[in-house]
Write a protein that holds these residues in place. Structure first.
Motif, mmCIF file in Angstrom:
data_model
loop_
_atom_site.group_PDB
_atom_site.id
_atom_site.type_symbol
_atom_site.label_atom_id
_atom_site.label_comp_id
_atom_site.label_asym_id
_atom_site.label_seq_id
_atom_site.Cartn_x
_atom_site.Cartn_y
_atom_site.Cartn_z
ATOM 1 N N MET A 118 50.309 47.678 46.944
ATOM 2 C CA MET A 118 50.206 46.981 45.681
ATOM 3 C C MET A 118 49.728 47.924 44.585
ATOM 4 S SD MET A 118 47.898 43.726 44.697
ATOM 5 C CE MET A 118 47.001 43.927 43.204
ATOM 6 N N THR A 119 48.716 48.719 44.894
ATOM 7 C CA THR A 119 48.210 49.617 43.857
ATOM 8 C C THR A 119 49.238 50.683 43.507
ATOM 9 O OG1 THR A 119 47.094 50.969 45.522
ATOM 10 C CG2 THR A 119 45.793 49.253 44.438
ATOM 11 N N GLY A 120 50.103 51.037 44.476
ATOM 12 C CA GLY A 120 51.146 52.025 44.186
ATOM 13 C C GLY A 120 52.138 51.504 43.164
ATOM 14 N N ALA A 121 52.585 50.265 43.342
ATOM 15 C CA ALA A 121 53.534 49.669 42.397
ATOM 16 C C ALA A 121 52.886 49.456 41.038
ATOM 17 C CB ALA A 121 54.058 48.350 42.952
ATOM 18 N N LEU A 122 51.629 49.018 41.056
ATOM 19 C CA LEU A 122 50.924 48.805 39.793
ATOM 20 C C LEU A 122 50.663 50.133 39.086
ATOM 21 C CD1 LEU A 122 49.754 46.612 37.995
ATOM 22 C CD2 LEU A 122 47.619 46.801 39.263
ATOM 23 N N ALA A 123 50.356 51.175 39.861
ATOM 24 C CA ALA A 123 50.144 52.496 39.273
ATOM 25 C C ALA A 123 51.420 52.995 38.612
ATOM 26 C CB ALA A 123 49.672 53.478 40.349
ATOM 27 N N HIS A 124 52.552 52.779 39.274
ATOM 28 C CA HIS A 124 53.826 53.194 38.687
ATOM 29 C C HIS A 124 54.116 52.401 37.415
ATOM 30 C CE1 HIS A 124 57.854 54.723 38.387
ATOM 31 N NE2 HIS A 124 58.350 53.470 38.406
ATOM 32 N N TYR A 125 53.855 51.090 37.457
ATOM 33 C CA TYR A 125 54.097 50.238 36.289
ATOM 34 C C TYR A 125 53.215 50.630 35.117
ATOM 35 C CZ TYR A 125 54.388 46.068 33.380
ATOM 36 O OH TYR A 125 54.559 45.210 32.327
ATOM 37 N N LEU A 126 51.942 50.922 35.391
ATOM 38 C CA LEU A 126 51.004 51.291 34.323
ATOM 39 C C LEU A 126 51.125 52.749 33.911
ATOM 40 C CD1 LEU A 126 47.794 49.415 35.509
ATOM 41 C CD2 LEU A 126 49.295 48.796 33.615
ATOM 42 N N GLY A 127 51.816 53.546 34.721
ATOM 43 C CA GLY A 127 51.960 54.961 34.401
ATOM 44 C C GLY A 127 50.691 55.742 34.640
ATOM 45 N N THR A 128 49.982 55.429 35.711
ATOM 46 C CA THR A 128 48.735 56.110 36.034
ATOM 47 C C THR A 128 48.665 56.331 37.542
ATOM 48 O OG1 THR A 128 46.340 56.049 35.769
ATOM 49 C CG2 THR A 128 47.430 53.955 36.203
ATOM 50 N N ASP A 129 47.568 56.863 38.012
ATOM 51 C CA ASP A 129 47.393 57.063 39.456
ATOM 52 C C ASP A 129 46.594 55.904 40.044
ATOM 53 O OD1 ASP A 129 44.995 57.640 38.268
ATOM 54 O OD2 ASP A 129 44.642 59.498 39.348
ATOM 55 N N ARG A 130 46.331 55.976 41.353
ATOM 56 C CA ARG A 130 45.618 54.880 42.020
ATOM 57 C C ARG A 130 44.187 54.726 41.506
ATOM 58 N NH1 ARG A 130 47.915 52.952 47.074
ATOM 59 N NH2 ARG A 130 49.884 54.025 47.399
ATOM 60 N N LYS A 131 43.548 55.815 41.163
ATOM 61 C CA LYS A 131 42.190 55.723 40.621
ATOM 62 C C LYS A 131 42.197 54.999 39.277
ATOM 63 C CE LYS A 131 38.165 58.395 39.333
ATOM 64 N NZ LYS A 131 37.568 59.717 39.174
ATOM 65 N N GLY A 132 43.186 55.273 38.466
ATOM 66 C CA GLY A 132 43.315 54.579 37.185
ATOM 67 C C GLY A 132 43.554 53.092 37.367
ATOM 68 N N VAL A 133 44.305 52.729 38.407
ATOM 69 C CA VAL A 133 44.543 51.315 38.698
ATOM 70 C C VAL A 133 43.251 50.635 39.121
ATOM 71 C CG1 VAL A 133 45.700 49.729 40.280
ATOM 72 C CG2 VAL A 133 46.965 51.611 39.260
ATOM 73 N N ARG A 134 42.459 51.300 39.963
ATOM 74 C CA ARG A 134 41.175 50.726 40.386
ATOM 75 C C ARG A 134 40.253 50.519 39.196
ATOM 76 N NH1 ARG A 134 41.196 54.499 45.084
ATOM 77 N NH2 ARG A 134 39.928 55.753 43.714
ATOM 78 N N ILE A 135 40.200 51.471 38.298
ATOM 79 C CA ILE A 135 39.371 51.334 37.093
ATOM 80 C C ILE A 135 39.892 50.193 36.227
ATOM 81 C CG2 ILE A 135 38.705 52.458 34.924
ATOM 82 C CD1 ILE A 135 38.666 55.111 36.528
ATOM 83 N N PHE A 136 41.208 50.104 36.072
ATOM 84 C CA PHE A 136 41.818 49.025 35.296
ATOM 85 C C PHE A 136 41.477 47.664 35.890
ATOM 86 C CE2 PHE A 136 45.450 46.111 34.950
ATOM 87 C CZ PHE A 136 45.453 45.904 33.590
ATOM 88 N N LEU A 137 41.617 47.514 37.217
ATOM 89 C CA LEU A 137 41.326 46.239 37.864
ATOM 90 C C LEU A 137 39.847 45.878 37.784
ATOM 91 C CD1 LEU A 137 43.645 46.411 41.002
ATOM 92 C CD2 LEU A 137 43.913 44.998 38.953
ATOM 93 N N THR A 138 38.984 46.868 37.938
ATOM 94 C CA THR A 138 37.546 46.607 37.846
ATOM 95 C C THR A 138 37.170 46.100 36.462
ATOM 96 O OG1 THR A 138 37.075 48.317 39.473
ATOM 97 C CG2 THR A 138 35.246 47.621 38.079
ATOM 98 N N ILE A 139 37.686 46.730 35.436
ATOM 99 C CA ILE A 139 37.375 46.317 34.070
ATOM 100 C C ILE A 139 38.002 44.958 33.767
ATOM 101 C CG2 ILE A 139 37.775 46.866 31.636
ATOM 102 C CD1 ILE A 139 37.531 49.839 32.466
ATOM 103 N N SER A 140 39.236 44.748 34.189
ATOM 104 C CA SER A 140 39.910 43.477 33.925
ATOM 105 C C SER A 140 39.246 42.319 34.648
ATOM 106 C CB SER A 140 41.375 43.559 34.344
ATOM 107 O OG SER A 140 42.034 44.550 33.605
ATOM 108 N N LEU A 141 38.904 42.519 35.910
ATOM 109 C CA LEU A 141 38.306 41.443 36.690
ATOM 110 C C LEU A 141 36.858 41.166 36.292
ATOM 111 C CD1 LEU A 141 39.801 42.148 40.210
ATOM 112 C CD2 LEU A 141 40.419 40.338 38.604
#
Length: 124
Positions: free
Chosen positions: A1-24
């Motif tokens: 899931m984080t791989g697809a989201l990382a591709h969609y957001l144009g970032t890496d997995r760490k960026g996705v984790r930071i994005f999800l932490t801030i959003s949630l």
């Protein structure tokens, strides 16, 4: 899931984790905001009177105000990501308790709303 989201957001997995932490972390405030919008259905769902709901909301505010003072030093010594993660899990479990278990006794509601004050605002 984080791989697809990382591709969609144009970032890496760490960026996705930071994005999800801030959003949630914003989810913590949804419960506090929604209760004022749907006051009467909220009161009926908890099966409490207006006075009892006022006491519950007062307990939440009391814990928030004095939690800022008591836990202010703790905020600086902990990593914010861990605090947010603990807050999200604890808040979700408390909200799930209210949603799933009907006819909770008033003393249990007092404990849950005190915990809402602690995990919703005092640690932030």
């Amino acid at each position: 899931m984080t791989g697809a989201l990382a591709h969609y957001l144009g970032t890496d997995r760490k960026g996705v984790r930071i994005f999800l932490t801030i959003s949630l972390s914003a989810c913590v405030y949804w419960f506090l905001s929604i209760k004022t919008v749907v006051y009467e259905p909220f009161r009926q769902a908890l099966d409490v009177t207006n006075t009892q709901l006022g006491v519950l909301l007062s307990i939440t505010c009391f814990v928030q105000v004095f939690g800022y003072v008591a836990l202010g030093w703790l905020q600086d010594s902990l990593q914010i990501r861990k605090v947010i993660a603990v807050d999200l899990v604890a808040y979700a479990l408390l909200a799930l308790t209210l949603a799933v278990l009907p006819d909770l006794p008033f003393w249990w509601l007092c404990c849950v709303f005190a915990s809402f004050g602690l995990f919703g605002e005092a640690l932030y």
